[in-house]
Write a protein that holds these residues in place. Structure first.
Motif, mmCIF file in Angstrom:
data_model
loop_
_atom_site.group_PDB
_atom_site.id
_atom_site.type_symbol
_atom_site.label_atom_id
_atom_site.label_comp_id
_atom_site.label_asym_id
_atom_site.label_seq_id
_atom_site.Cartn_x
_atom_site.Cartn_y
_atom_site.Cartn_z
ATOM 1 N N VAL A 76 0.850 -1.196 0.000
ATOM 2 C CA VAL A 76 0.000 0.000 0.000
ATOM 3 C C VAL A 76 0.885 1.246 0.000
ATOM 4 O O VAL A 76 2.066 1.196 0.365
ATOM 5 C CB VAL A 76 -0.962 0.034 1.213
ATOM 6 N N ILE A 77 0.305 2.344 -0.416
ATOM 7 C CA ILE A 77 1.017 3.622 -0.420
ATOM 8 C C ILE A 77 0.591 4.413 0.809
ATOM 9 O O ILE A 77 -0.604 4.704 0.982
ATOM 10 C CB ILE A 77 0.705 4.424 -1.701
ATOM 11 N N PRO A 78 1.537 4.788 1.673
ATOM 12 C CA PRO A 78 1.179 5.586 2.852
ATOM 13 C C PRO A 78 0.658 6.968 2.451
ATOM 14 O O PRO A 78 1.111 7.545 1.468
ATOM 15 C CB PRO A 78 2.499 5.722 3.618
ATOM 16 N N LYS A 79 -0.302 7.460 3.195
ATOM 17 C CA LYS A 79 -0.830 8.813 3.013
ATOM 18 C C LYS A 79 -0.326 9.671 4.160
ATOM 19 O O LYS A 79 0.057 9.168 5.203
ATOM 20 C CB LYS A 79 -2.363 8.827 3.038
ATOM 21 N N SER A 80 -0.341 10.979 3.949
ATOM 22 C CA SER A 80 0.086 11.871 5.027
ATOM 23 C C SER A 80 -0.968 12.934 5.258
ATOM 24 O O SER A 80 -1.817 13.181 4.406
ATOM 25 C CB SER A 80 1.429 12.524 4.684
ATOM 26 N N GLY A 81 -0.901 13.529 6.413
ATOM 27 C CA GLY A 81 -1.838 14.582 6.760
ATOM 28 C C GLY A 81 -1.206 15.562 7.720
ATOM 29 O O GLY A 81 -0.107 15.344 8.234
ATOM 30 N N ASP A 82 -1.910 16.647 7.940
ATOM 31 C CA ASP A 82 -1.428 17.710 8.813
ATOM 32 C C ASP A 82 -2.629 18.272 9.570
ATOM 33 O O ASP A 82 -3.698 18.447 8.991
ATOM 34 C CB ASP A 82 -0.775 18.809 7.962
ATOM 35 N N VAL A 83 -2.440 18.523 10.848
ATOM 36 C CA VAL A 83 -3.496 19.121 11.660
ATOM 37 C C VAL A 83 -3.283 20.627 11.644
ATOM 38 O O VAL A 83 -2.246 21.127 12.084
ATOM 39 C CB VAL A 83 -3.478 18.587 13.104
ATOM 40 N N SER A 84 -4.255 21.341 11.133
ATOM 41 C CA SER A 84 -4.151 22.796 11.038
ATOM 42 C C SER A 84 -4.228 23.436 12.424
ATOM 43 O O SER A 84 -5.092 23.083 13.224
ATOM 44 C CB SER A 84 -5.292 23.315 10.162
ATOM 45 N N GLN A 85 -3.314 24.339 12.692
ATOM 46 C CA GLN A 85 -3.306 25.099 13.948
ATOM 47 C C GLN A 85 -3.317 24.195 15.182
ATOM 48 O O GLN A 85 -3.999 24.454 16.161
ATOM 49 C CB GLN A 85 -4.514 26.043 13.991
ATOM 50 N N ALA A 86 -2.543 23.114 15.141
ATOM 51 C CA ALA A 86 -2.546 22.129 16.226
ATOM 52 C C ALA A 86 -2.201 22.737 17.579
ATOM 53 O O ALA A 86 -2.773 22.350 18.593
ATOM 54 C CB ALA A 86 -1.561 21.005 15.909
ATOM 55 N N SER A 87 -1.290 23.690 17.602
ATOM 56 C CA SER A 87 -0.840 24.223 18.894
ATOM 57 C C SER A 87 -1.917 25.011 19.621
ATOM 58 O O SER A 87 -1.783 25.293 20.799
ATOM 59 C CB SER A 87 0.406 25.095 18.707
ATOM 60 N N VAL A 88 -2.994 25.387 18.929
ATOM 61 C CA VAL A 88 -4.062 26.126 19.613
ATOM 62 C C VAL A 88 -5.339 25.296 19.755
ATOM 63 O O VAL A 88 -6.389 25.830 20.060
ATOM 64 C CB VAL A 88 -4.383 27.465 18.896
ATOM 65 N N GLN A 89 -5.245 23.986 19.552
ATOM 66 C CA GLN A 89 -6.420 23.122 19.639
ATOM 67 C C GLN A 89 -6.692 22.629 21.056
ATOM 68 O O GLN A 89 -7.823 22.295 21.382
ATOM 69 C CB GLN A 89 -6.252 21.899 18.720
ATOM 70 N N SER A 90 -5.673 22.538 21.878
ATOM 71 C CA SER A 90 -5.870 21.935 23.199
ATOM 72 C C SER A 90 -6.074 22.990 24.289
ATOM 73 O O SER A 90 -5.551 24.101 24.211
ATOM 74 C CB SER A 90 -4.684 21.036 23.549
ATOM 75 N N PHE A 91 -6.844 22.595 25.281
ATOM 76 C CA PHE A 91 -7.127 23.469 26.425
ATOM 77 C C PHE A 91 -6.111 23.214 27.533
ATOM 78 O O PHE A 91 -5.548 22.128 27.638
ATOM 79 C CB PHE A 91 -8.536 23.198 26.971
ATOM 80 N N PHE A 92 -5.919 24.215 28.367
ATOM 81 C CA PHE A 92 -5.061 24.050 29.538
ATOM 82 C C PHE A 92 -5.799 23.233 30.600
ATOM 83 O O PHE A 92 -7.018 23.356 30.737
ATOM 84 C CB PHE A 92 -4.716 25.410 30.170
ATOM 85 N N PRO A 93 -5.054 22.425 31.366
ATOM 86 C CA PRO A 93 -5.692 21.776 32.519
ATOM 87 C C PRO A 93 -6.108 22.851 33.531
ATOM 88 O O PRO A 93 -5.580 23.965 33.514
ATOM 89 C CB PRO A 93 -4.594 20.888 33.093
ATOM 90 N N LYS A 94 -7.030 22.501 34.392
ATOM 91 C CA LYS A 94 -7.547 23.478 35.365
ATOM 92 C C LYS A 94 -6.465 24.048 36.289
ATOM 93 O O LYS A 94 -6.566 25.170 36.758
ATOM 94 C CB LYS A 94 -8.667 22.857 36.193
ATOM 95 N N ASN A 95 -5.399 23.279 36.526
ATOM 96 C CA ASN A 95 -4.358 23.733 37.450
ATOM 97 C C ASN A 95 -3.247 24.534 36.762
ATOM 98 O O ASN A 95 -2.238 24.821 37.373
ATOM 99 C CB ASN A 95 -3.751 22.536 38.188
ATOM 100 N N THR A 133 -2.460 28.041 34.557
ATOM 101 C CA THR A 133 -2.988 29.325 34.122
ATOM 102 C C THR A 133 -1.903 30.149 33.448
ATOM 103 O O THR A 133 -0.768 30.195 33.921
ATOM 104 C CB THR A 133 -3.533 30.123 35.336
ATOM 105 N N TYR A 134 -2.274 30.785 32.354
ATOM 106 C CA TYR A 134 -1.370 31.708 31.665
ATOM 107 C C TYR A 134 -2.067 33.039 31.480
ATOM 108 O O TYR A 134 -3.203 33.100 31.001
ATOM 109 C CB TYR A 134 -0.980 31.167 30.286
ATOM 110 N N ILE A 135 -1.384 34.091 31.863
ATOM 111 C CA ILE A 135 -1.846 35.458 31.663
ATOM 112 C C ILE A 135 -0.798 36.123 30.779
ATOM 113 O O ILE A 135 0.406 36.012 31.048
ATOM 114 C CB ILE A 135 -1.957 36.235 32.997
ATOM 115 N N CYS A 136 -1.231 36.797 29.722
ATOM 116 C CA CYS A 136 -0.249 37.454 28.857
ATOM 117 C C CYS A 136 -0.806 38.765 28.330
ATOM 118 O O CYS A 136 -2.012 38.996 28.325
ATOM 119 C CB CYS A 136 0.167 36.532 27.714
ATOM 120 N N LYS A 137 0.117 39.615 27.902
ATOM 121 C CA LYS A 137 -0.264 40.877 27.276
ATOM 122 C C LYS A 137 -0.663 40.592 25.834
ATOM 123 O O LYS A 137 -0.029 39.790 25.167
ATOM 124 C CB LYS A 137 0.909 41.854 27.284
#
Length: 171
Positions: free
Chosen positions: A59-78, A80-84
């Motif tokens: 078989v021929i492998p296929k590839s993919g990419d997740v768009s904007q992956a670094s902003v898809q996940s939420f922070f755990p409740k414990n 916190t990040y505050i930024c300007k």
């Protein structure tokens, strides 16, 4: 910090603008150890293994990419990040700050949060994580059909199955 790029077509004409807000990880005030923010990635040897399996299955492998992956996940409740906000942000009042709800590219723990979220999604879809290689997953998406092999490298992935129906279902 904000990064702007202009995407161009084959003749060098601008086609669209891309604007991304990123955090400066070197300014992260948390005392993280490498173990706190390390996220596994597919090694060259693991990629060779997946390629060998694909060749064996013919078989021929296929590839993919997740768009904007670094902003898809939420922070755990414990955590916190505050930024300007970026200078000149038109929707933010002067002298105010943002409490981040999701991870941003550049934060030290964004990769591990992304990996944990991707792993959970894959397991919920019916994949099993390799015991020996955390970035290799195997899943039977349709009962009595061949499995789908998947290798995860940050936000890129390679996948294949002996069954075209399985590959289409995964897409």
């Amino acid at each position: 910090m904000a990064i702007a790029t202009v995407k161009k077509d084959g003749e060098g004409r601008p086609t669209r603008a891309k604007y991304c807000i990123v955090a400066l990880g070197n300014l992260d005030p948390h005392p993280w150890t490498k173990q706190d923010f390390f996220a596994p990635v597919l090694s060259q040897m693991e990629l060779h293994l997946l390629t060998a399996i694909a060749v064996h299955l013919n078989v021929i492998p296929k590839s993919g990419d997740v768009s904007q992956a670094s902003v898809q996940s939420f922070f755990p409740k414990n955590e916190t990040y505050i930024c300007k906000p970026p200078p000149g942000c038109p929707i933010t009042p002067p002298n105010s700050y943002w409490k981040l709800l999701k991870t941003l590219y550049g934060l030290k723990r964004s990769p591990i949060h992304w990996f944990k979220m991707a792993k959970k999604i894959l397991i919920d879809m019916g994949f099993t994580q390799s015991v020996h290689s955390p970035c290799i997953f195997l899943g039977t998406l349709i009962p009595n059909q061949p499995p789908l092999y998947l290798g995860l490298y940050v936000d890129d992935f390679i996948f294949f199955s002996k069954s075209k129906a399985i590959e289409e279902k995964f897409k």
